[in-house]
Design an enzyme around this catalytic site. Sequence first.
Site, PDB file in Angstrom:
ATOM      1  N   ASP A 184       0.929  -1.111  -0.072  1.00  0.00           N
ATOM      2  CA  ASP A 184      -0.065   0.023   0.117  1.00  0.00           C
ATOM      3  C   ASP A 184       0.706   1.293  -0.121  1.00  0.00           C
ATOM      4  O   ASP A 184       2.165   1.119   0.161  1.00  0.00           O
ATOM      5  CB  ASP A 184      -0.763  -0.007   1.441  1.00  0.00           C
ATOM      6  N   GLU A 203       2.348   4.905  -4.195  1.00  0.00           N
ATOM      7  CA  GLU A 203       2.636   5.608  -5.721  1.00  0.00           C
ATOM      8  C   GLU A 203       3.932   6.496  -5.810  1.00  0.00           C
ATOM      9  O   GLU A 203       4.186   6.670  -6.935  1.00  0.00           O
ATOM     10  CB  GLU A 203       1.456   6.481  -5.491  1.00  0.00           C
ATOM     11  N   ASP A 220      -8.780   3.572  -2.470  1.00  0.00           N
ATOM     12  CA  ASP A 220     -10.115   3.928  -1.536  1.00  0.00           C
ATOM     13  C   ASP A 220     -11.131   4.521  -2.236  1.00  0.00           C
ATOM     14  O   ASP A 220     -11.452   5.656  -2.409  1.00  0.00           O
ATOM     15  CB  ASP A 220      -9.284   5.087  -0.761  1.00  0.00           C
TER      16      ASP A 220
END
Length: 780
Positions: free
Chosen positions: A405, A408, A489
């Site tokens: 997670d 990015e 999300d």
Amino acid sequence: MPEFIGQLPKNEPAWNAISSVQSFQRYTQGIHFDCDHNSRLTLTVLSPNLIRVRFSPNGELTPRRSWAVNLPNAEWNIVDFNIQETNELITVETEKIKVCVQRHPCRIMCFDKSGNPFAHDTDLGIGWRKNQIINWKEITIEERFYGFGERSGLLNQRGKCLTNWTTDSLDYTMLTDEMYQAIPFFMSLRPNVGYGLFFNTTFWSQFDVGADQLNTLQLKTQDSQLDYYIIYGPEPATILETYTQLTGRMPLPPRWALGYHQCRWSYDSETEVRELVKQLRNRRIPCDVVHLDIDYMQGFRVFTWNKQRFPNPKKLIEDLKQQGIKVVTIIDPGVKFDPEADYQVCDEGLKNDYFIRRVDGQVFHGYVWPDRAVFPDFMRGKVREWWGNLQHYLTDVGVAGIWNDMNEPALNDRPFGDVGSSKITFPMDAPAGDEEDKTTWKETHNLYGMNMARACYEGLEKLRSQRSFVLTRSGFAGVQCYSAVWTGDNHSKWEYLEMSLPMLCNLGLSGVAFVGADIGGFTGDASPELFARWMQMGMLYPLMRGHSMIQTKRHEPWEFGQEVEDICRKYIELRYQLLPYFYTLFWQAADKGEPILRPLLYHYPNDSQTYELYDQVLIGSDLMAAPIYRPGVEKRMVYLPEGTWYDWWSRELLQGSQHILIDAPLAKMPLFIRAGAIIPLVSVMQYTEELPIDELRLLVAPGTGKFTLYEDDGNTFAYRDGMSSTTQYRVDLEGNQVVVEVGERKGKWIPIERKVIVEVIGFGEQEFIDDGSQRRLVYQ
């Protein structure tokens, strides 16, 4: 001119334009074209339907990077092609396509063998200016565009400006541009003509698909050279097979990863996890996986366990294993900067210089969950190897999968909650990568998440003797080689339920087959009706995971009352019954790059009715679903493509090439089976390995068709050494009879002795003991 990241600056200088071809030279795999002002255009023929196009304004083509393209040119077979020359054109012709290069000015034009044009340069052709390059191409009135990786909104992406820049897209909407994944690939489709284009640049790039100019496609990047691959179809399956030959295909996951996953931020203690599993088993809700979010760690330090909440993780995981539950733990890239404490991950990384440094040599830091953090340079092979080996802290106690997670990357420049905190990323001028590929984060930002997933995948492969599950939020083209992907999300709102199918289908059309969206929505509180409808749709997702956010309503099925719990159980059970079918689809994805969840246009590319159809999907080629995605709806219009279909629930025969109105009360998701389909089913289990599969049921829809069932042990890597098998089943109509033919089992893997029940809709059933031999069953 100032450097730009994200949005282009206004009042930009004019583009320099490619001009005329002065000469050309053939080489083994293609042609070099020398143009005015020392610029060079190169066409490389990799296969009869695959052409690489490269252009350098200064005539020097940089060596090919190996970051996304899976196979170097040398590994492609030499392809025969002809060259024809006139005063106006130089034409490269293969057995599939013709690519014409206009001399004055230099322009590229592609044609299929029937003379249909595609991917034509406009009159503007190719342009460049400082740190930017662009290519303009024509769009015909009929063209529709799909893929582009992870995209919010609906299926067809025409009319949008789409940026490829990995971003933490918290609170994304239908209009959001930059997302977690950056996959610069698309396919274009119109009746009888289709092509794909992979924009081979890791720099910031953008597709303008008729947004600025209605009939013009723009390929734009901050790279100094133009590099893209043209893939001729014409059908989506051929395009995708070729694209995944180029960028790689997914490995076979363990079969348990196809079951239901339950997750929350957070199941934050051993007691809570045990109670969750107890509820699942007592309520007879099948489940294979529980995910642990960030609160299992000690102070959010990666590769640690919270000693108070999880005092004995090895015993917990072993106890869960006895109940058929695998554990997947989250890992973020941010390593807590804690040099004064005894934190081995930080100490080793600092000692060995594994963390990202600024251009001035200082270690870069940002703020994430553990407060001040440092970040591994996953572009370096030694760093990936180190990170992969660190996972032994988790696998040693029995963890079976990793959820990557915040990669990015997502980080801030101040601690969470401080005024002025903002999203940042690594300094664009900071060095990245190994010496042979040394560059900066301007070129490699988009690769960070994928290389974290790669480190994870390669580490788990060494540490575990069995297949593991890997999940990532961020990635680039080729991420399918290492990891499953979820859409980040999302919100507990109806529009996110509606948007999930086209988002997942476009990911599938971008080579990423193992995909899912958080069932029930991550942020917010799902209503009972929304959760029931989402679970129905979620059983179609290749990755079936329920998830919810801290301080929101719990999203376990029993939290919504008995009616919704019963609906959830019904559809999770259906998923488990269909596991042999799903597992075969995963094999097709691993073998040919086919998506598991498919828009109707995938199998009906010449039916223009399918081009905008985003709210119906095919699971494989034989099952079609038309979920409900709006509140209060109990009927919906369904489009049946050509052929004959059967209602899954009532077995009613329905003619294709028409729209029908169908009932869909809360407990029903419209589901259809194609005539000629053969669907393998097993009995309901509470987890995938609960019982030996001693009975296999084949549901056959009368018609003409075939299905190849793939099988292996579902867990180890033995399938790579040939320990797998396939069985082909055929169905045909002979007068008033239906004939089912069972082919000889092929391969080394032999299932346990089992009974096979063959049920032909409307004709009854027959059964036999499966010994792997051929047989013929006749139904009257």
